[in-house]
Design an enzyme around this catalytic site. Structure first.
Site, PDB file in Angstrom:
ATOM      1  N   HIS A 171      -2.216  -4.499 -21.546  1.00  0.00           N
ATOM      2  CA  HIS A 171      -3.095  -3.441 -22.048  1.00  0.00           C
ATOM      3  C   HIS A 171      -4.564  -3.839 -21.884  1.00  0.00           C
ATOM      4  CE1 HIS A 171      -3.614   0.272 -24.309  1.00  0.00           C
ATOM      5  NE2 HIS A 171      -4.610  -0.313 -24.936  1.00  0.00           N
ATOM      6  N   GLU A 185       8.020   5.673  -1.406  1.00  0.00           N
ATOM      7  CA  GLU A 185       7.900   4.416  -2.156  1.00  0.00           C
ATOM      8  C   GLU A 185       9.150   3.557  -2.040  1.00  0.00           C
ATOM      9  OE1 GLU A 185       7.195   5.571  -6.243  1.00  0.00           O
ATOM     10  OE2 GLU A 185       8.448   7.345  -5.997  1.00  0.00           O
ATOM     11  N   ARG A 193       3.106  15.229  -9.883  1.00  0.00           N
ATOM     12  CA  ARG A 193       4.374  14.544  -9.629  1.00  0.00           C
ATOM     13  C   ARG A 193       5.367  14.901 -10.732  1.00  0.00           C
ATOM     14  NH1 ARG A 193       4.220   8.131  -9.552  1.00  0.00           N
ATOM     15  NH2 ARG A 193       4.096   8.407 -11.794  1.00  0.00           N
ATOM     16  N   CYS A 241      -1.373   6.987  -2.669  1.00  0.00           N
ATOM     17  CA  CYS A 241      -1.780   7.162  -4.065  1.00  0.00           C
ATOM     18  C   CYS A 241      -1.557   5.907  -4.901  1.00  0.00           C
ATOM     19  CB  CYS A 241      -1.061   8.344  -4.705  1.00  0.00           C
ATOM     20  SG  CYS A 241       0.710   8.102  -4.913  1.00  0.00           S
ATOM     21  N   ARG A 271       7.666  -5.648 -10.111  1.00  0.00           N
ATOM     22  CA  ARG A 271       6.226  -5.478 -10.358  1.00  0.00           C
ATOM     23  C   ARG A 271       5.857  -5.736 -11.812  1.00  0.00           C
ATOM     24  NH1 ARG A 271       5.385   1.056  -9.916  1.00  0.00           N
ATOM     25  NH2 ARG A 271       3.439   0.628 -10.992  1.00  0.00           N
ATOM     26  N   ASN A 274       2.598   0.731  -4.902  1.00  0.00           N
ATOM     27  CA  ASN A 274       3.051  -0.196  -5.944  1.00  0.00           C
ATOM     28  C   ASN A 274       4.554  -0.425  -5.838  1.00  0.00           C
ATOM     29  OD1 ASN A 274       0.417   0.219  -6.661  1.00  0.00           O
ATOM     30  ND2 ASN A 274       0.833   1.190  -8.611  1.00  0.00           N
ATOM     31  N   ASP A 275       5.326   0.681  -5.869  1.00  0.00           N
ATOM     32  CA  ASP A 275       6.777   0.543  -5.771  1.00  0.00           C
ATOM     33  C   ASP A 275       7.216   0.151  -4.365  1.00  0.00           C
ATOM     34  OD1 ASP A 275       8.032   0.758  -8.241  1.00  0.00           O
ATOM     35  OD2 ASP A 275       7.837   2.933  -8.287  1.00  0.00           O
ATOM     36  N   ARG A 302       0.411  12.231 -13.210  1.00  0.00           N
ATOM     37  CA  ARG A 302       1.676  11.619 -13.659  1.00  0.00           C
ATOM     38  C   ARG A 302       2.237  12.442 -14.823  1.00  0.00           C
ATOM     39  NH1 ARG A 302      -2.153   7.477 -13.104  1.00  0.00           N
ATOM     40  NH2 ARG A 302      -1.731   5.999 -11.399  1.00  0.00           N
TER      41      ARG A 302
END
Length: 544
Positions: free
Chosen positions: A189, A429, A331, A500, A463, A452-453, A295
């Site tokens: 965080h 992804e 998405r 993205c 990840r 990322n994925d 998201r």
């Protein structure tokens, strides 16, 4: 005398200022015998209710300052306090051992935290810190713990062992120049907050905090350095670097309203990624050309039950209207893996990142999917909405989605509810989507590459696992080749292609992506102008 420590940077930049230590609230727990167990249990529940009230206030504060995604953790903490197993454990310890509520709560917190920490699932292991956080809060209320925290009265470098979500939200952000912590990860965080605030941050710094309060420090978020009592020449050098950095930021602001066009005339779209309706202000402030990733799962994470069609419709409609005709790519829900929602009643999985998640849930539970699609199509009437589907691995999945959309449109027509046709796209992804990209491009209007994925699945590196950060190289040649292959095949099949994931904001790769032929880059709002600057300083005619 100058001292220098190294750490892992989670956001670049330079900070110079006095050091302020974040002191945890003193909450020493003593085991005391009590005579009236029921009175002690009543005392425990009163403290738990107060903790939930505090968490509610923290949630509202976080919602305003750091967005819905980062605020959701406080709702999770409130639910944990209501967990029957947790409550029964506290009550049982009080009754059977005849001890004070502080000791019972602390013991339960330790036991549950250890239980979570020993689980195989990475997401569940991450809940260990949450249990400790809520237990410490209740204990602090019970024993009237003294004030601690961040006591700086001027902008300072905050230094801590680590920071819990509740601690970061309570900070006066105007007084924080930088974060330096011993613990944490790039997904912590604290790291997310640093990126949101655009301030440098280091994690994993093995410093000795004794005597640090009030001393002069430098945080170098580029090279991962934490310098204490810098020598005069070092201080002068960093002051010059900081001045250059500030000037660069000022110049970036002058890029507002300018086109995203290379020196040789190649134009590209730069959009923004958001997690809630409240993030739109940042999108507009940073002059993004549209929203490349909304998201939508955060509408689900912020609820105790499935969000209704009307609730979703209002959220999507608000985004579409506020963006005033600019493209908004939404998405569909990406629940599962590290984003768990209790009311979905998903089974425990040994490997959730590769399990029942995202479009797989939608296709297996079409009633949830259809509710979201109805809301999306109804909202499309009020703006320029495109719909994107995550975790696609086959052409067959896309065709099933289209059949469900056909049913939704027929229902809306029958009910005489207005809507517009939407562009349809998929997240690329998975390696499967990469190697099927030419065929998939014939079925959709666009691709958005989720780096990322894609990095996670290509390199077989979780990840969420901090131990694998040195192995999960998003610049790996295999990942870059997959991106290039996807762009080439997307165009061949008639689809436009964007990126993205986090890699889209990496300006060291902007020219590489432009040479690959990417059509759009979608980044966090704070990175829009930096990416625009990189595009405008690129000349694709050189080196051809």
């Amino acid at each position: 005398m100058q001292k220098e420590y190294s750490g892992k940077p989670v956001f670049s930049g330079i900070a110079i200022g006095k050091i302020s230590i974040y002191h945890k609230k003193e909450s020493v727990v003593k085991r005391e015998k009590i005579d009236d167990a029921e009175a002690e249990i009543k005392r425990y529940h009163a403290a738990s209710d107060e903790a939930k009230k505090q968490l509610g206030e923290l949630h509202d504060k976080a919602l305003k300052e750091v967005g819905e995604a980062n605020a959701a953790v406080f709702e999770v903490h409130q639910m944990m306090l209501d967990d029957l197993d947790y409550q029964e454990s506290v009550e049982n310890i009080i009754r059977t051992q005849g001890v004070n509520a502080e000791f019972a709560v602390a013991t339960t917190g330790d036991n549950f935290s250890e239980m979570f920490a020993n689980m195989d699932d990475e997401y569940m292991r991450g809940r260990a810190a949450d249990v400790k956080d809520i237990s410490n809060r209740v204990v602090g209320i019970l024993n009237g713990a003294g004030a601690g925290g961040f006591t700086a009265t001027e902008p300072s470098i905050l230094v801590a062992d680590d920071l819990a979500p509740s601690e970061t939200v309570q900070l006066d952000k105007s007084l924080v120049l930088s974060f330096v912590t011993k613990g944490g990860s790039t997904n912590s965080h604290t790291a997310i907050l640093a990126r949101t605030m655009n301030i440098p941050a280091l994690i994993g710094v093995d410093f000795n905090e004794e005597g640090l309060e009030g001393r002069l420090g430098i945080v170098d978020g580029y090279e991962g350095k934490f310098i204490i009592d810098p020598d005069e020449d070092v201080l002068t050098s960093y002051k010059e670097k900081k001045a250059e950095e500030d000037e660069k930021r000022r110049l970036l602001q002058e890029l507002k309203g300018k086109p995203n066009i290379t020196k040789d005339g190649h134009e590209i779209n730069v959009y923004a990624n958001i997690g809630s309706v409240k993030d739109i202000a940042d999108v507009l402030t940073n002059d993004a050309g549209g929203i490349g990733l909304f998201r939508s799962e955060f509408l689900y994470l912020g609820c105790d039950d499935y969000p209704s069609e009307e609730d979703q419709f209002r959220a999507y409609k608000t985004v579409a209207e506020n963006m005033a005709g600019k493209k908004v790519i939404i998405r569909t829900l990406d629940i599962g893996a590290d984003k768990q929602v209790d009311y979905f009643h998903l089974d425990h999985e040994d490997n959730p990142a590769m399990g029942f998640r995202a479009i797989r849930i939608c296709l297996k539970r079409p009633e949830i999917f259809k509710t979201q699609l109805r809301a999306l199509y109804r909202a499309s009437f009020y703006g320029n909405i495109s719909i994107m589907f995550p975790m696609i691995i086959s052409v067959d999945e896309v065709r099933k989605i289209k059949e469900i959309i056909k049913e939704v449109k027929a229902e809306l027509d029958e009910e005489k509810l207005p809507y517009k046709d939407c562009e349809l796209g998929i997240m690329v992804e998975t390696p499967a989507a990469v190697w099927m990209s030419e065929e998939l491009a014939k079925e959709v209007d666009f691709f958005s590459i989720g780096t990322n994925d894609l990095t996670q699945y290509t390199l077989a590196c979780d990840r969420q696992n901090a131990k694998l950060e040195d192995f999960a190289d998003s610049h790996h040649p295999a990942v870059l080749r997959e991106i290039e292959y996807t762009i080439k095949n997307g165009h061949k099949g008639g689809a436009w292609v964007g990126i993205c994931g986090e890699l889209g904001a990496d300006t060291s790769l902007t020219e590489t992506f432009l040479r690959m032929g990417v059509d759009e880059l979608s980044v966090s709002p704070s990175r829009v102008l930096a990416v625009r600057d990189a595009i405008r300083n690129t000349d694709l005619s050189v080196g051809q």
